[in-house]
Motif scaffolding. Structure first.
Motif, short mmCIF file in Angstrom:
data_model
loop_
_atom_site.label_atom_id
_atom_site.label_comp_id
_atom_site.label_asym_id
_atom_site.label_seq_id
_atom_site.Cartn_x
_atom_site.Cartn_y
_atom_site.Cartn_z
N UNK A 1 -16.68 58.73 8.52
CA UNK A 1 -16.59 57.36 8.02
C UNK A 1 -15.15 56.89 7.99
N UNK A 2 -14.25 57.73 7.51
CA UNK A 2 -12.86 57.32 7.37
C UNK A 2 -12.18 57.15 8.72
N UNK A 3 -12.55 57.97 9.70
CA UNK A 3 -11.95 57.83 11.03
C UNK A 3 -12.33 56.52 11.70
N UNK A 4 -13.40 55.88 11.23
CA UNK A 4 -13.80 54.59 11.78
C UNK A 4 -12.79 53.50 11.45
N UNK A 5 -12.08 53.65 10.33
CA UNK A 5 -11.18 52.59 9.89
C UNK A 5 -9.72 53.01 9.74
N UNK A 6 -9.45 54.31 9.78
CA UNK A 6 -8.11 54.80 9.47
C UNK A 6 -7.03 54.14 10.31
N UNK A 7 -7.22 54.06 11.62
CA UNK A 7 -6.18 53.54 12.51
C UNK A 7 -6.08 52.02 12.48
N UNK A 8 -7.02 51.39 11.81
CA UNK A 8 -7.03 49.93 11.72
C UNK A 8 -6.40 49.43 10.43
#
Length: 492
Positions: free
Chosen positions: A380-387
């Motif tokens: 879940x966190x990798x979906x938004x981390x880089x954004x």
């Protein structure tokens, strides 16, 4: 009549409990005003010949291949009771600023409001609307007067007893969020209009209809000239949709298994209750709402694929990558069940490639084992981390892991976010672009072999019999592009 249309009609016939306003839709075509965020629009019936190569070479081919796109340019979908509200509760002097003819003024308000209809079926209620396209929707002929501003004034009009139709997103200082050339203003429906259901409205003003016709032709032309969009148009004729009975049966099965969506939400039946019945309703995904989204995206056919702008890296949006994934898995291609093939942790591996990371073939499982973070939370966190903005990144559960294991990569990403004119969006923009480049090359090679596939951003779906060759091509292409990950799939 092709199989997809026949299947759609069979499905509609069994919808005993479906909202009649949805079943009576003929064609849903709403404006998309910011292709990076306004994605659930431009619904229409798509009918293609099997294995036909779509080009822009002739208008005759458009008519031959897509005869059902064109009868209902004048049809829009808006919240129920909106037209009555505009006719009864808005001062006539405000409407006359839009057009001397009250009915024309109301129609232009409905057109602008229809841009937000897709948000009624989305978890994200705010939507960016481009002022340039809003102006094109409602301006009178070649008049340069910015009539859309008067329309927005009407939609935002309120009194002590009259709620506004829409609201504008503001920052902490109460100022509209807007950056010229970077971020359009964002709007959402007021709660008074977000829970009323939807209805069709057929525009009568010829000038508005002409503008809509030009818009639809333009979007179709863009879709056919895009490799991913053209692939999707060729696929649609082979797709068969599940019936409502099949969807409900699958929902019951998944709920027994405590199924959780990719966003970490527990699938749940509302059973005629309000969402607030569940104290943790924000952490639940409701079957009934999922079905409404599915109906909105398919009841009148499939979307014209919408090609995103640079902010989204050119991602393409259609009926299938916008529908709930558990429903999408029930789709069939040529009567055969489908399988979804995706890359392992694609964006973390793209980030490694672009920003100087050391690791190769990184996986969510590997991150979970090395960091001690639950694998579900890692995904879940990798979906938004880089954004995220840098301060938000530092608060992420993944920040310490990436900082300790890939300090150079983290340093380069932070510098990019601070120094780019696109601010913190610079990173995700580059990741999306690389993702689209890879998926486009995969699709080109597959199409050359006569294979057409569904597109779900960093994944492709296909009939099970094609899964092996598609995975092989995806694995070859991604390595050729300098990104070290592998394609995986599970066949039920």
């Amino acid at each position: 009549m092709n199989d997809a249309i026949l299947q759609n009609e069979k499905r509609i016939n069994v919808y005993n409990s479906t909202d009649s306003s949805l079943l009576n839709q003929q064609s849903i075509i709403t404006y998309v005003t910011d292709s990076s965020t306004s994605n659930k629009a431009s619904i229409n019936q798509t009918k293609t010949r099997e294995n036909t190569s779509i080009t822009q070479s002739s208008t005759e081919q458009f008519y031959d291949t897509y005869p059902q796109f064109f009868p209902d340019f004048n049809n829009i979908v808006v919240p129920k009771k909106l037209k009555r509200h505009l006719g009864r509760n808005i001062p006539i002097n405000l409407l006359k600023r839009i057009d001397p003819n009250k009915e024309v003024a109301v129609e232009k308000c409905l057109i602008i409001a229809s841009n937000l209809t897709s948000t009624l079926f989305s978890e994200e209620k705010w939507k960016s609307l481009s002022s340039k396209i809003l102006n094109e929707q409602v301006k009178k002929g070649n008049d340069n007067t910015f009539i859309y501003n008067y329309v927005l004034d009407v939609l935002k009009y309120s009194t002590n007893t009259t709620a506004p139709v829409i609201e504008t997103k503001k920052n902490s200082n109460g100022v509209d969020i807007y950056q010229e050339g970077i971020c359009s203003k964002q709007f959402k429906f007021n709660n008074s209009f977000s829970n009323t259901g939807i209805s069709n409205y057929f525009i009568k003003n010829q000038d508005c209809i002409i503008k809509r016709r030009k818009y639809i032709y333009k979007k179709l032309s863009i879709a056919t000239s895009n490799k991913i969009g053209n692939n999707l148009l060729n696929l649609y004729g082979s797709i068969e949709l599940p019936t409502l009975k099949e969807i409900n049966k699958e929902a019951k099965r998944l709920i027994k298994l405590n199924y959780v969506t990719k966003k970490g939400k527990l699938l749940t039946f509302l059973n005629h209750r309000n969402k607030e019945y569940y104290s943790d309703f924000e952490n639940r995904s409701f079957v009934e709402e999922n079905i409404k989204t599915f109906e909105y995206l398919t009841n009148s056919g499939f979307m014209i694929p919408i090609v995103g702008n640079d902010k989204s890296g050119g991602r393409v949006f259609d009926s299938f990558n916008l529908m709930p994934s558990w429903i999408r898995k029930l789709v069939k291609i040529d009567g055969e069940g489908i399988v979804e093939i995706d890359f392992c942790a694609l964006h973390p591996n793209i980030a490694m490639a672009i920003y100087g990371g050391f690791k190769k073939f990184i996986t969510h499982k590997q991150i979970a084992e090395e960091s001690g973070i639950n694998i579900a939370n890692v995904k879940i966190e990798n979906l938004s981390f880089f954004n995220k903005k840098v301060p938000q990144m530092k608060k992420s559960t993944l920040y310490e892991y990436y900082l300790n294991n890939e300090p150079d990569m983290v340093k380069n990403i932070e510098a990019d976010k601070y120094n780019s004119k696109d601010s913190h969006k610079a990173t995700s923009k580059k990741l999306f672009k690389k993702e689209v480049d890879i998926m486009t090359k995969c699709i080109i090679e597959l199409n050359a072999k006569g294979i057409y596939v569904g597109y779900v951003f960093d994944a492709l779906f296909c009939k099970k019999s094609d899964a092996k060759i598609i995975a092989e091509i995806m694995n070859k292409i991604v390595l050729e592009n300098g990104v070290f990950t592998t394609a995986k799939h599970e066949i039920n």
